[in-house]
Design a protein around this motif. Sequence first.
Motif, mmCIF file in Angstrom:
data_model
loop_
_atom_site.group_PDB
_atom_site.id
_atom_site.type_symbol
_atom_site.label_atom_id
_atom_site.label_comp_id
_atom_site.label_asym_id
_atom_site.label_seq_id
_atom_site.Cartn_x
_atom_site.Cartn_y
_atom_site.Cartn_z
ATOM 1 N N ARG A 20 0.829 -1.206 0.000
ATOM 2 C CA ARG A 20 0.000 0.000 0.000
ATOM 3 C C ARG A 20 0.863 1.255 0.000
ATOM 4 N N ARG A 21 1.904 1.277 0.821
ATOM 5 C CA ARG A 21 2.782 2.445 0.873
ATOM 6 C C ARG A 21 3.481 2.667 -0.470
ATOM 7 N N GLU A 22 3.951 1.581 -1.092
ATOM 8 C CA GLU A 22 4.605 1.704 -2.404
ATOM 9 C C GLU A 22 3.657 2.286 -3.443
ATOM 10 N N TRP A 23 2.418 1.797 -3.456
ATOM 11 C CA TRP A 23 1.448 2.298 -4.427
ATOM 12 C C TRP A 23 1.080 3.749 -4.134
ATOM 13 N N GLN A 24 0.995 4.134 -2.858
ATOM 14 C CA GLN A 24 0.714 5.526 -2.523
ATOM 15 C C GLN A 24 1.859 6.431 -2.968
ATOM 16 N N GLU A 25 3.086 5.986 -2.760
ATOM 17 C CA GLU A 25 4.244 6.769 -3.205
ATOM 18 C C GLU A 25 4.241 6.908 -4.725
ATOM 19 N N ALA A 26 3.918 5.837 -5.408
ATOM 20 C CA ALA A 26 3.905 5.857 -6.875
ATOM 21 C C ALA A 26 2.842 6.804 -7.426
ATOM 22 N N THR A 27 1.804 7.054 -6.645
ATOM 23 C CA THR A 27 0.720 7.931 -7.100
ATOM 24 C C THR A 27 0.802 9.310 -6.457
ATOM 25 N N SER A 28 1.936 9.596 -5.826
ATOM 26 C CA SER A 28 2.163 10.892 -5.165
ATOM 27 C C SER A 28 1.066 11.221 -4.150
ATOM 28 N N GLY A 29 0.627 10.217 -3.439
ATOM 29 C CA GLY A 29 -0.345 10.428 -2.368
ATOM 30 C C GLY A 29 -1.796 10.489 -2.818
ATOM 31 N N LYS A 30 -2.051 10.330 -4.097
ATOM 32 C CA LYS A 30 -3.418 10.329 -4.608
ATOM 33 C C LYS A 30 -4.175 9.164 -3.984
ATOM 34 N N SER A 31 -5.466 9.334 -3.760
ATOM 35 C CA SER A 31 -6.266 8.259 -3.182
ATOM 36 C C SER A 31 -6.180 7.010 -4.047
ATOM 37 N N LEU A 32 -5.901 5.892 -3.428
ATOM 38 C CA LEU A 32 -5.806 4.640 -4.185
ATOM 39 C C LEU A 32 -7.154 4.215 -4.757
ATOM 40 N N LEU A 33 -8.231 4.755 -4.233
ATOM 41 C CA LEU A 33 -9.551 4.465 -4.792
ATOM 42 C C LEU A 33 -9.768 5.160 -6.137
ATOM 43 N N GLU A 34 -8.964 6.179 -6.400
ATOM 44 C CA GLU A 34 -9.095 6.940 -7.645
ATOM 45 C C GLU A 34 -8.069 6.520 -8.700
ATOM 46 N N VAL A 35 -7.209 5.572 -8.347
ATOM 47 C CA VAL A 35 -6.120 5.181 -9.229
ATOM 48 C C VAL A 35 -6.497 3.939 -10.022
ATOM 49 N N GLU A 36 -6.267 4.016 -11.329
ATOM 50 C CA GLU A 36 -6.421 2.815 -12.135
ATOM 51 C C GLU A 36 -5.134 2.029 -12.005
ATOM 52 N N GLY A 37 -5.255 0.757 -11.658
ATOM 53 C CA GLY A 37 -4.061 -0.029 -11.410
ATOM 54 C C GLY A 37 -3.908 -1.194 -12.359
ATOM 55 N N ASN A 38 -2.723 -1.707 -12.374
ATOM 56 C CA ASN A 38 -2.364 -2.861 -13.176
ATOM 57 C C ASN A 38 -2.476 -4.088 -12.279
ATOM 58 N N MET A 39 -3.443 -4.927 -12.529
ATOM 59 C CA MET A 39 -3.684 -6.086 -11.671
ATOM 60 C C MET A 39 -2.500 -7.043 -11.660
ATOM 61 N N GLY A 40 -1.838 -7.195 -12.784
ATOM 62 C CA GLY A 40 -0.665 -8.060 -12.835
ATOM 63 C C GLY A 40 0.436 -7.562 -11.918
ATOM 64 N N MET A 41 0.663 -6.250 -11.920
ATOM 65 C CA MET A 41 1.686 -5.675 -11.044
ATOM 66 C C MET A 41 1.277 -5.815 -9.580
ATOM 67 N N LEU A 42 0.003 -5.646 -9.295
ATOM 68 C CA LEU A 42 -0.464 -5.804 -7.920
ATOM 69 C C LEU A 42 -0.225 -7.229 -7.437
ATOM 70 N N LEU A 43 -0.567 -8.202 -8.264
ATOM 71 C CA LEU A 43 -0.321 -9.597 -7.889
ATOM 72 C C LEU A 43 1.176 -9.874 -7.733
ATOM 73 N N ALA A 44 1.988 -9.324 -8.628
ATOM 74 C CA ALA A 44 3.434 -9.518 -8.534
ATOM 75 C C ALA A 44 3.977 -8.890 -7.250
ATOM 76 N N ASP A 45 3.512 -7.691 -6.923
ATOM 77 C CA ASP A 45 3.921 -7.054 -5.669
ATOM 78 C C ASP A 45 3.542 -7.925 -4.480
ATOM 79 N N LEU A 46 2.358 -8.458 -4.519
ATOM 80 C CA LEU A 46 1.876 -9.287 -3.413
ATOM 81 C C LEU A 46 2.725 -10.540 -3.240
ATOM 82 N N ILE A 47 2.946 -11.279 -4.317
ATOM 83 C CA ILE A 47 3.703 -12.527 -4.175
ATOM 84 C C ILE A 47 5.164 -12.270 -3.826
ATOM 85 N N ASN A 48 5.714 -11.151 -4.304
ATOM 86 C CA ASN A 48 7.094 -10.819 -3.949
ATOM 87 C C ASN A 48 7.213 -10.427 -2.486
ATOM 88 N N ASN A 49 6.242 -9.670 -1.990
ATOM 89 C CA ASN A 49 6.315 -9.199 -0.612
ATOM 90 C C ASN A 49 5.999 -10.274 0.416
#
Length: 79
Positions: A20-49
Amino acid sequence: MLQTPAIQRMQLVTALAHIRREWQEATSGKSLLEVEGNMGMLLADLINNIGLPLEEQVQVLGTELFKEMQDILKSPVHN
């Protein structure tokens, strides 16, 4: 619900908070509810972390997405 020992649960909570912190930093603090995301990257972040072994990473992502993510991770960063 997922039944895990307390230590594993804490590791999972820590990993999810890190993502969550990485994604917030990547969006410069923009609400994550307003961000269109890449599901593949989200899954990759999850399995890596959460530290899944390679075989389980392939199982989660599927062979094709796993290969695509490996190609992205190996490519040089473009600014």
